[in-house]
Design a protein around this motif. Structure first.
Motif, mmCIF file in Angstrom:
data_model
loop_
_atom_site.group_PDB
_atom_site.id
_atom_site.type_symbol
_atom_site.label_atom_id
_atom_site.label_comp_id
_atom_site.label_asym_id
_atom_site.label_seq_id
_atom_site.Cartn_x
_atom_site.Cartn_y
_atom_site.Cartn_z
ATOM 1 N N ARG A 1 43.327 34.246 49.019
ATOM 2 C CA ARG A 1 44.194 34.018 47.874
ATOM 3 C C ARG A 1 45.580 34.610 48.115
ATOM 4 N N ARG A 2 46.583 33.825 47.835
ATOM 5 C CA ARG A 2 47.971 34.244 48.034
ATOM 6 C C ARG A 2 48.815 33.497 47.026
ATOM 7 N N SER A 3 49.698 34.173 46.322
ATOM 8 C CA SER A 3 50.578 33.496 45.371
ATOM 9 C C SER A 3 51.460 32.500 46.107
ATOM 10 N N ILE B 1 43.475 32.176 38.002
ATOM 11 C CA ILE B 1 44.085 32.012 39.323
ATOM 12 C C ILE B 1 43.000 31.770 40.382
ATOM 13 N N TYR C 1 42.442 28.407 42.806
ATOM 14 C CA TYR C 1 42.284 28.444 44.261
ATOM 15 C C TYR C 1 40.962 27.827 44.688
ATOM 16 N N GLY D 1 47.255 25.933 44.377
ATOM 17 C CA GLY D 1 47.965 27.195 44.474
ATOM 18 C C GLY D 1 48.332 27.656 43.083
ATOM 19 N N ALA D 2 48.639 28.941 42.956
ATOM 20 C CA ALA D 2 49.001 29.494 41.649
ATOM 21 C C ALA D 2 49.979 30.640 41.832
ATOM 22 N N ASN D 3 50.678 30.951 40.753
ATOM 23 C CA ASN D 3 51.609 32.071 40.742
ATOM 24 C C ASN D 3 51.664 32.622 39.324
ATOM 25 N N TRP D 4 51.513 33.939 39.193
ATOM 26 C CA TRP D 4 51.510 34.626 37.901
ATOM 27 C C TRP D 4 52.883 35.250 37.723
ATOM 28 N N ILE E 1 50.862 31.381 34.157
ATOM 29 C CA ILE E 1 50.215 31.033 35.414
ATOM 30 C C ILE E 1 50.648 29.616 35.791
#
Length: 193
Positions: free
Chosen positions: A11-13, A125, A129, A134-137, A164
């Protein structure tokens, strides 16, 4: 390694400029939200809620945020700033607001309620995945501004845990340096008596 461990270990933003279509299908989104809600929740209070920002609503919200900033900054507002505000909720196909509705409770401290909401955000999140997205908080200024919160459908007594962003990474995202376990893990010892 099993599939779940593989997803969690990678997992990586995804940086917002690298996020694009497609976003999750409605069926996938329904599953993501159900997974997000499966968190520790002392007292079964569900002290959080989700707001979906997408499509025309996200575009309209961006226009309203740009108008709010322009009303505050007047002629000093740059075209770049206008575009940033207009696109704030359209940088990914879907943005989900995770909103804390924590309130004083006779048994459950508010902090535990807020942390339950943070766990819901992280579950969301991880679910994104697991589906291959992909996701970003992020929070950004709109999370702390009462007028912006009103535009976003968030009550004055509610707090934003995070927005998110969910979509597809347009390129391979390199992992960042992670903490050295020896620097962040200690073993408790029994007190001397």
């Amino acid at each position: 390694m099993n599939q779940m461990l593989d997803v969690l270990s990678r997992r990586r933003s995804v940086p917002l400029p690298m996020m694009g279509e497609p976003g999750p299908t409605q069926e996938q989104l329904d599953q993501m939200l159900a997974i997000a809600a499966r968190v520790p929740d002392h007292g079964k209070l569900a002290p959080w809620r989700f707001i979906l920002y997408r499509g025309a609503a996200a575009t309209g919200i961006g226009e309203a945020l740009a108008a709010l900033v322009e009303a505050r900054e007047g002629d000093s507002m740059t075209e770049t700033r206008r575009m940033v505000e207009q696109n704030r909720f359209t940088r990914s196909p879907l943005v989900i607001g995770v909103i804390s509705t924590a309130k004083p409770h006779v048994k459950i401290p508010e902090w535990e309620q807020v942390m339950s909401g943070a766990a819901a955000a992280m579950n969301l999140i991880d679910a994104a995945y697991a589906f291959g997205y992909g996701a970003n908080w992020v929070t950004e200024w709109v999370a702390y501004d009462d007028e912006a919160k009103a535009i976003l459908g968030i009550a004055p007594d509610e707090r934003v845990i995070g927005f998110i962003h969910i979509g597809t990474a347009k390129e391979v995202i390199e992992d960042r340096r992670r903490p050295v376990m020896a620097d962040i893990v200690t073993e408790a010892s029994a007190p001397m008596v």
